[in-house]
Design a protein around this motif. Sequence first.
Motif, mmCIF file in Angstrom:
data_model
loop_
_atom_site.group_PDB
_atom_site.id
_atom_site.type_symbol
_atom_site.label_atom_id
_atom_site.label_comp_id
_atom_site.label_asym_id
_atom_site.label_seq_id
_atom_site.Cartn_x
_atom_site.Cartn_y
_atom_site.Cartn_z
ATOM 1 N N LEU A 3 0.842 -1.203 0.000
ATOM 2 C CA LEU A 3 0.000 0.000 0.000
ATOM 3 C C LEU A 3 0.875 1.250 0.000
ATOM 4 O O LEU A 3 0.634 2.192 -0.761
ATOM 5 N N ALA A 4 1.900 1.266 0.833
ATOM 6 C CA ALA A 4 2.802 2.418 0.905
ATOM 7 C C ALA A 4 3.504 2.635 -0.425
ATOM 8 O O ALA A 4 3.611 3.777 -0.905
ATOM 9 N N ASP A 5 3.978 1.554 -1.048
ATOM 10 C CA ASP A 5 4.632 1.685 -2.346
ATOM 11 C C ASP A 5 3.699 2.333 -3.358
ATOM 12 O O ASP A 5 4.100 3.218 -4.127
ATOM 13 N N GLY A 6 2.440 1.906 -3.347
ATOM 14 C CA GLY A 6 1.455 2.463 -4.275
ATOM 15 C C GLY A 6 1.176 3.928 -4.017
ATOM 16 O O GLY A 6 1.110 4.732 -4.950
ATOM 17 N N TYR A 54 11.385 9.616 2.280
ATOM 18 C CA TYR A 54 10.396 9.073 3.220
ATOM 19 C C TYR A 54 9.914 7.694 2.792
ATOM 20 O O TYR A 54 9.630 6.842 3.635
ATOM 21 N N TRP A 55 9.832 7.450 1.494
ATOM 22 C CA TRP A 55 9.469 6.105 1.034
ATOM 23 C C TRP A 55 10.540 5.104 1.459
ATOM 24 O O TRP A 55 10.243 4.035 1.978
ATOM 25 N N ARG A 56 11.814 5.495 1.246
ATOM 26 C CA ARG A 56 12.921 4.627 1.669
ATOM 27 C C ARG A 56 12.879 4.402 3.175
ATOM 28 O O ARG A 56 13.065 3.285 3.671
ATOM 29 N N GLY A 57 12.610 5.486 3.920
ATOM 30 C CA GLY A 57 12.518 5.372 5.371
ATOM 31 C C GLY A 57 11.375 4.467 5.820
ATOM 32 O O GLY A 57 11.528 3.666 6.744
ATOM 33 N N HIS A 58 10.234 4.589 5.142
ATOM 34 C CA HIS A 58 9.081 3.745 5.478
ATOM 35 C C HIS A 58 9.412 2.276 5.272
ATOM 36 O O HIS A 58 9.101 1.422 6.106
ATOM 37 N N ARG A 59 10.069 1.982 4.157
ATOM 38 C CA ARG A 59 10.459 0.590 3.890
ATOM 39 C C ARG A 59 11.474 0.102 4.932
ATOM 40 O O ARG A 59 11.422 -1.046 5.365
ATOM 41 N N ALA A 70 -3.126 -1.974 15.874
ATOM 42 C CA ALA A 70 -3.985 -0.887 15.423
ATOM 43 C C ALA A 70 -3.256 0.456 15.403
ATOM 44 O O ALA A 70 -3.467 1.267 14.491
ATOM 45 N N GLN A 71 -2.392 0.696 16.383
ATOM 46 C CA GLN A 71 -1.688 1.973 16.427
ATOM 47 C C GLN A 71 -0.675 2.094 15.292
ATOM 48 O O GLN A 71 -0.544 3.155 14.678
ATOM 49 N N VAL A 72 0.018 1.023 14.997
ATOM 50 C CA VAL A 72 0.971 1.034 13.891
ATOM 51 C C VAL A 72 0.228 1.264 12.573
ATOM 52 O O VAL A 72 0.657 2.065 11.731
ATOM 53 N N ILE A 73 -0.897 0.592 12.400
ATOM 54 C CA ILE A 73 -1.694 0.779 11.185
ATOM 55 C C ILE A 73 -2.201 2.211 11.097
ATOM 56 O O ILE A 73 -2.119 2.860 10.042
ATOM 57 N N GLY A 74 -2.696 2.749 12.213
ATOM 58 C CA GLY A 74 -3.211 4.112 12.221
ATOM 59 C C GLY A 74 -2.141 5.138 11.869
ATOM 60 O O GLY A 74 -2.373 6.041 11.058
ATOM 61 N N LEU A 75 -0.963 4.986 12.462
ATOM 62 C CA LEU A 75 0.135 5.907 12.156
ATOM 63 C C LEU A 75 0.595 5.764 10.701
ATOM 64 O O LEU A 75 0.925 6.761 10.044
ATOM 65 N N SER A 76 0.600 4.537 10.206
ATOM 66 C CA SER A 76 0.991 4.311 8.813
ATOM 67 C C SER A 76 0.015 4.977 7.855
ATOM 68 O O SER A 76 0.424 5.649 6.899
ATOM 69 N N VAL A 77 -1.266 4.799 8.109
ATOM 70 C CA VAL A 77 -2.286 5.407 7.241
ATOM 71 C C VAL A 77 -2.209 6.931 7.312
ATOM 72 O O VAL A 77 -2.322 7.619 6.293
ATOM 73 N N LEU A 78 -1.981 7.466 8.516
ATOM 74 C CA LEU A 78 -1.826 8.914 8.663
ATOM 75 C C LEU A 78 -0.634 9.414 7.842
ATOM 76 O O LEU A 78 -0.729 10.407 7.109
ATOM 77 N N GLY A 79 0.497 8.708 7.951
ATOM 78 C CA GLY A 79 1.677 9.085 7.181
ATOM 79 C C GLY A 79 1.442 8.994 5.684
ATOM 80 O O GLY A 79 1.859 9.876 4.929
ATOM 81 N N LEU A 80 0.753 7.952 5.242
ATOM 82 C CA LEU A 80 0.464 7.810 3.813
ATOM 83 C C LEU A 80 -0.488 8.909 3.339
ATOM 84 O O LEU A 80 -0.361 9.406 2.212
ATOM 85 N N GLY A 81 -1.409 9.302 4.214
ATOM 86 C CA GLY A 81 -2.299 10.412 3.872
ATOM 87 C C GLY A 81 -1.539 11.705 3.682
ATOM 88 O O GLY A 81 -1.821 12.478 2.760
ATOM 89 N N VAL A 82 -0.562 11.946 4.535
ATOM 90 C CA VAL A 82 0.266 13.156 4.400
ATOM 91 C C VAL A 82 1.122 13.061 3.135
ATOM 92 O O VAL A 82 1.267 14.042 2.394
ATOM 93 N N ALA A 83 1.674 11.889 2.857
ATOM 94 C CA ALA A 83 2.488 11.706 1.646
ATOM 95 C C ALA A 83 1.650 11.989 0.398
ATOM 96 O O ALA A 83 2.123 12.642 -0.543
ATOM 97 N N ALA A 119 7.007 8.804 15.089
ATOM 98 C CA ALA A 119 6.028 8.159 15.979
ATOM 99 C C ALA A 119 6.014 6.648 15.765
ATOM 100 O O ALA A 119 5.925 5.880 16.731
ATOM 101 N N LEU A 120 6.124 6.214 14.513
ATOM 102 C CA LEU A 120 6.197 4.775 14.231
ATOM 103 C C LEU A 120 7.424 4.144 14.873
ATOM 104 O O LEU A 120 7.345 3.063 15.465
ATOM 105 N N LEU A 121 8.576 4.840 14.756
ATOM 106 C CA LEU A 121 9.793 4.336 15.393
ATOM 107 C C LEU A 121 9.615 4.200 16.897
ATOM 108 O O LEU A 121 10.046 3.215 17.502
ATOM 109 N N LEU A 122 8.982 5.200 17.518
ATOM 110 C CA LEU A 122 8.769 5.183 18.959
ATOM 111 C C LEU A 122 7.864 4.032 19.368
ATOM 112 O O LEU A 122 8.155 3.302 20.323
ATOM 113 N N VAL A 123 6.766 3.858 18.643
ATOM 114 C CA VAL A 123 5.836 2.765 18.950
ATOM 115 C C VAL A 123 6.538 1.417 18.819
ATOM 116 O O VAL A 123 6.413 0.540 19.689
ATOM 117 N N LEU A 124 7.299 1.242 17.745
ATOM 118 C CA LEU A 124 7.981 -0.033 17.529
ATOM 119 C C LEU A 124 9.102 -0.255 18.545
ATOM 120 O O LEU A 124 9.366 -1.396 18.934
#
Length: 198
Positions: A3-6, A54-59, A70-83, A119-124
């Motif tokens: 999804l992020a790649d797309g 940021y794409w490289r960082g996300h990967r 759920a929190q990781v998914i939520g933060l990921s979707v938020l980041g993809l929305g900003v991208a 935030a993703l790094l912190l959660v993980l």
Amino acid sequence: MALADGVYAIAITLLVLDLSVPRGLSSSEYRDALSELLPNLGAYGLSLWVLGEYWRGHRSIFRSVRQVDAQVIGLSVLGLGVAALVPFPTKLVAEYATEPASVAIYAAAVAALGATHLALLLVLARRPWLRGEPTPEPAPAPGTTLYAVDLGSTVVIFLLTIPLALTFGSVAMLWWLVMIPTKIVIGRWGRATTGTTG
């Protein structure tokens, strides 16, 4: 990650949609049109670099993730929305660079994208059961201090641009050039701490 790649691929593609020259121009009009296209090309180049990083960082972040919650998914979707939003402030900077709000909106979008990654790094980091074994790589690895510093420097530089833009206008975009020596220093620090060369 698919999804992020797309999302990143579509966002990068949307950046080029405003790059065009009308048909049927005379030679002088053609040269003028190309000159008027230069700010768009500059904004495109900047946003291509930002989205690519940021794409490289996300990967990199998700390379070591074994499962998500759920929190990781939520933060990921938020980041993809900003991208996905980045093409809009890119167009603002290309067409209205002299407007302080354009520079501030662009800087806010880039900083927000970086903040979601932090935030993703912190959660993980706080949920080691979500991560697998990290894979060694010469670039700053996910979860490491070096990677967080690299990402954090981008967020801080773009956040500082917001009040600078509102105070000094488009001159604040020069502050983005601080990224060049900052990334060089962080890269050298990373090579020194990991013992890699090149």
